[in-house]
Design an enzyme around this catalytic site. Structure first.
Site, mmCIF file in Angstrom:
data_model
loop_
_atom_site.group_PDB
_atom_site.id
_atom_site.type_symbol
_atom_site.label_atom_id
_atom_site.label_comp_id
_atom_site.label_asym_id
_atom_site.label_seq_id
_atom_site.Cartn_x
_atom_site.Cartn_y
_atom_site.Cartn_z
ATOM 1 N N CYS A 43 -24.101 -30.626 -15.040
ATOM 2 C CA CYS A 43 -22.819 -31.315 -14.845
ATOM 3 C C CYS A 43 -21.651 -30.467 -15.349
ATOM 4 C CB CYS A 43 -22.841 -32.673 -15.540
ATOM 5 S SG CYS A 43 -21.262 -33.507 -15.474
ATOM 6 N N CYS A 48 -20.806 -31.126 -11.553
ATOM 7 C CA CYS A 48 -19.673 -32.061 -11.413
ATOM 8 C C CYS A 48 -18.327 -31.499 -11.877
ATOM 9 C CB CYS A 48 -19.924 -33.331 -12.224
ATOM 10 S SG CYS A 48 -21.621 -33.869 -12.310
ATOM 11 N N LYS A 51 -17.078 -28.257 -10.052
ATOM 12 C CA LYS A 51 -16.889 -28.701 -8.658
ATOM 13 C C LYS A 51 -15.590 -29.492 -8.514
ATOM 14 C CE LYS A 51 -17.884 -32.553 -7.635
ATOM 15 N NZ LYS A 51 -19.166 -33.121 -7.391
ATOM 16 N N TYR A 179 -24.491 -34.498 -0.506
ATOM 17 C CA TYR A 179 -23.318 -34.434 -1.384
ATOM 18 C C TYR A 179 -22.747 -33.013 -1.480
ATOM 19 C CZ TYR A 179 -24.292 -38.896 -3.911
ATOM 20 O OH TYR A 179 -24.467 -40.185 -4.278
ATOM 21 N N GLU A 183 -19.200 -31.621 -0.057
ATOM 22 C CA GLU A 183 -18.161 -31.329 -1.055
ATOM 23 C C GLU A 183 -17.694 -29.881 -0.960
ATOM 24 O OE1 GLU A 183 -19.309 -34.659 -4.436
ATOM 25 O OE2 GLU A 183 -19.968 -32.620 -4.781
ATOM 26 N N HIS A 438 0.808 -54.669 -4.545
ATOM 27 C CA HIS A 438 1.471 -54.194 -3.340
ATOM 28 C C HIS A 438 2.592 -53.226 -3.679
ATOM 29 C CE1 HIS A 438 2.685 -54.443 0.829
ATOM 30 N NE2 HIS A 438 3.937 -54.595 0.423
ATOM 31 N N GLU A 443 -5.227 -52.844 -2.141
ATOM 32 C CA GLU A 443 -4.998 -54.273 -1.895
ATOM 33 C C GLU A 443 -5.795 -54.767 -0.688
ATOM 34 O OE1 GLU A 443 -1.002 -55.486 -0.461
ATOM 35 O OE2 GLU A 443 -0.592 -53.352 -0.298
#
Ligand code: NDP
Length: 459
Positions: A43, A48, A51, A179, A183, A438, A443
């Site tokens: 990681c 992660c 990356k 993945y 990516e 909003h 939303e």
């Protein structure tokens, strides 16, 4: 007082191993941990974290384009070497923090490759050091897998080398549809590299909701990635001007770099597992029970080496559950249901819970599906035709929202919050009772009213 050197010896100082070691040492136990590379594991060092920095670096191109729509004039250039240096400094800093935190917790850090000699003994290769422990935790993670029998595969790199390319290539071909492939295709395309993604299946991200797969494939093509589906390599040949990718379709594509992102496998090679009575399952991962115990009574395993759900936060939770079970007399197993995940493609994906196809198979009384596709407000007048996808899957019987799927800007940030509601088992009516913020994209998640009438194609 035991006769062992340590109460717990951890092999592998990645996210899972470090968490288990620290918790156990802070609980007053004598803990050692071995790491053959840098502290932090996949990681932090080659996954992660770097990356995400690369994703952020490459996304500026898109931001500059958007900025022009807002009246900005941007003259931008990118310095790969400078970025790489900054990224590497930060990764070194983080690795240092991990190592320091181990020290602060009182964990002994041993640099070297640990190999099991028996169920209570490890040897640190090349150091003439043998260590005994009452319990051992294996957290060695995974490593990239390549089709070794493909002619010319030695010319290909994996994501591990992609983090250290000396220069930005002009052309890259990435093989795989998971993945990592998606990516990195986004990263390189965003940085101006002519990028081709080739995947053997009918659409990228197998296992994800079909609407997500179709939407993302369309969006990444809009960002300039050439996507070739239903096709594989027959060989890779080195030429004077680059690497020639020969494809099943009969087409040849020359690129400067070929990257294979064809999956990762548990890192179990030459660990001495058999000498300690630790068995593997059919997928080559360490076989564990629900409490992460291996087939050896005093040896546990967590994280990618067990190939359960290969995500950093899951490895960390497995580490916590291990610690509670073994050292706090509180047997715990991690609950793999409704774990949210994000693909840091461009645009990104965030999902939690069941795909439409999975829900159709598991919800016996049927499902309701709510889908919206719209242009994010930010692109209203920029000329961008990027569209966002949001999808809710509801169990008709319980009315619970059992799946949320988002493709578009900020999807990973949104899905983390949506995951709370899915994990809590909230109903569609409870989602609807939540007042909108909003104007936001999110939303839409609480204002979806129209049920989709026909299936958009189950997975
Ligand atoms: P994935 O398992 O996600 O994808 C592997 C891809 O390679 C699939 O598309 C697969 O095709 C393809 N493939 C497998 N074998 C071959 C072959 N012989 N020839 C051609 N293609 C092949 O692996 P990744 O390497 O992308 O990622 C590994 C794991 O790391 C992920 O599963 C994930 O758990 C984790 N990860 C998580 C990230 C995140 O959370 N954002 C980021 C990166 C990794 P097919 O689908 O047909 O099998």
């Amino acid at each position: 007082m035991t006769a062992y050197d340590y109460d717990l010896f951890v092999i592998g100082a990645g996210s899972g191993g470090v968490r288990a070691a620290r918790l156990t040492a802070l609980g007053g136990k004598r803990v050692g941990i071995a790491e053959e590379h840098r502290v932090g594991g996949t990681c932090v060092i080659r996954g992660c974290v770097p990356k995400k920095f690369m994703v952020m670096a490459s996304d500026f191109t898109h931001q500059f384009e958007t900025a022009e729509g807002y009246g900005w004039s941007v003259e931008a250039s990118f310095d790969w070497a400078k970025f790489m240096e900054s990224k590497d400094v930060e990764i070194a800093r983080l690795s240092g923090i991990y190592a320091a935190n181990l020290g602060k917790a009182g964990v002994d850090l041993i640099h070297g490759r640990a190999v099991l000699k028996d169920a209570h003994t490890v040897e640190i290769l090349g150091k003439d050091q043998t260590i005994t422990a009452e319990r051992i935790l294996i957290a060695t993670g995974g490593r990239p897998w390549l089709p070794e029998d493909l002619p010319g595969i030695e010319h290909a790199i994996t994501s591990e080398e992609a983090f250290h390319l000396p220069e930005l290539p002009k052309r890259i071909l990435i093989a795989g549809g998971g993945y990592i492939a998606v990516e990195f295709a986004g990263i390189f395309a965003g940085l101006g590299v002519e990028t081709t993604l080739i995947y053997r299946g009918p659409n990228i991200l197998r296992g994800f909701d079909d609407d997500v797969r179709a939407h993302l494939a369309g969006e990444i093509e809009k960002r300039g990635i050439k996507v070739i589906l239903g096709c594989q390599h027959t060989s890779i040949e080195k030429t004077e001007t680059g690497l020639l990718n020969r494809l099943e379709s009969g087409h040849d594509i020359e690129t400067d770099v070929v990257m294979f992102a064809t999956g990762r496998v548990p890192h179990v090679r030459s660990l001495g597992l058999e000498t300690a009575g630790v068995e593997l399952n059919d997928n080559g991962a360490i076989k564990v029970d629900t409490l992460s115990k291996t087939t050896a009574d005093n040896i546990w395993a967590i994280g990618d080496v067990t190939d359960r759900m290969n995500l950093t936060p899951v490895a960390i939770r497995e580490a916590v559950a291990f610690h509670e079970t073994v050292y706090r007399d509180n047997p715990q197993h991690f609950d793999y249901e409704a774990v949210a995940t994000a693909v840091f493609s461009q645009p990104p994906v965030g999902i939690v819970g069941l795909s439409e196809g999975e829900a159709r198979r598991t919800c016996s009384k049927g499902i309701d599906v709510y889908v919206t596709r719209f242009r994010p407000m930010k692109y209203a007048f920029t000329g961008s035709d990027e569209r966002m996808l949001m999808k809710l899957v509801v169990d008709q019987d319980t009315q619970r929202v059992v799946g949320v799927h988002i493709v578009g800007p900020e999807a990973p940030e949104m899905i983390q919050l949506a995951a709370i509601a899915v994990k809590a088992g909230l109903t569609k009516a409870q989602w609807d009772a939540t007042c909108a913020v909003h104007p936001t994209m999110a939303e839409e998640l609480v204002t979806l009213k129209e049920k989709q009438t026909a299936s958009s194609g189950a997975v």
